[in-house]
Design a protein around this motif. Structure first.
Motif, PDB file in Angstrom:
ATOM      1  N   VAL A 112       0.671  -0.833  -0.230  1.00 32.07           N
ATOM      2  CA  VAL A 112       0.037  -0.411  -0.082  1.00 32.07           C
ATOM      3  C   VAL A 112       1.366   0.998  -0.011  1.00 32.07           C
ATOM      4  CG1 VAL A 112      -1.520   1.264   1.344  1.00 32.07           C
ATOM      5  CG2 VAL A 112      -2.056  -1.051   1.231  1.00 32.07           C
TER       6      VAL A 112
ATOM      7  N   TYR B 176      -2.169   3.415   8.088  1.00 28.43           N
ATOM      8  CA  TYR B 176      -1.168   3.888   6.203  1.00 28.43           C
ATOM      9  C   TYR B 176      -1.436   5.797   6.146  1.00 28.43           C
ATOM     10  CZ  TYR B 176      -2.495  -1.152   5.085  1.00 28.43           C
ATOM     11  OH  TYR B 176      -2.835  -2.456   4.927  1.00 28.43           O
TER      12      TYR B 176
ATOM     13  N   THR C 103      -5.694  -0.252  -2.206  1.00 29.67           N
ATOM     14  CA  THR C 103      -6.834   0.467  -1.983  1.00 29.67           C
ATOM     15  C   THR C 103      -8.115   0.005  -1.598  1.00 29.67           C
ATOM     16  OG1 THR C 103      -7.160   1.327  -4.002  1.00 29.67           O
ATOM     17  CG2 THR C 103      -5.370   1.898  -3.022  1.00 29.67           C
TER      18      THR C 103
END
Length: 124
Positions: free
Chosen positions: A2, A113, A28
């Motif tokens: 990611v 993230y 995603t």
């Protein structure tokens, strides 16, 4: 893997506008919540706003509500932060964050993230 990549930062005079973009890549499809935070040296990372990618519901920190707007383009895996009527106190590094859960908190540690950040400087 990611990856979140912010862009659009820069130097602007007080009262001006900037639009930040956050491009998400990798897995995603699992991103449920995306958010913007900002940080100045010596201070904790501060919540700016978030968007629920499925409902489109957005939430803002009080000091930016009415001046900043978060929007998203799920097809392109992009999230934007439109910043208007900028003030010198908006000067900070702005970070994009994402998580696979529906987060309703303003806490940075809830997001898994993060991007590397983009500098926004507002001159008086």
């Amino acid at each position: 893997q990611v990856q979140l990549l912010e862009s659009g930062g820069g130097l602007v005079q007080a009262g001006g506008s900037l639009r930040l973009s956050c491009a998400a890549s990798g897995r995603t499809l699992n991103f449920y919540t995306m958010a913007w935070f900002r940080q100045v040296p010596g201070k904790e990372r501060e919540f700016v706003g978030r968007i629920n990618r499925r409902s489109g519901i957005v939430s803002y920190e009080d000091s930016v509500r009415g001046r900043f707007t978060i929007s998203g383009d799920n097809a392109k895996n992009l999230v934007y932060l439109q910043m208007n009527t900028l003030k010198p106190e908006d000067t900070a590094i702005y970070f994009c964050a994402a998580d696979s859960s529906a987060i309703v908190s303003q806490r940075a540690d809830r997001f898994a993230y993060w991007g590397q950040g983009t500098q926004v400087t507002v001159s008086s």
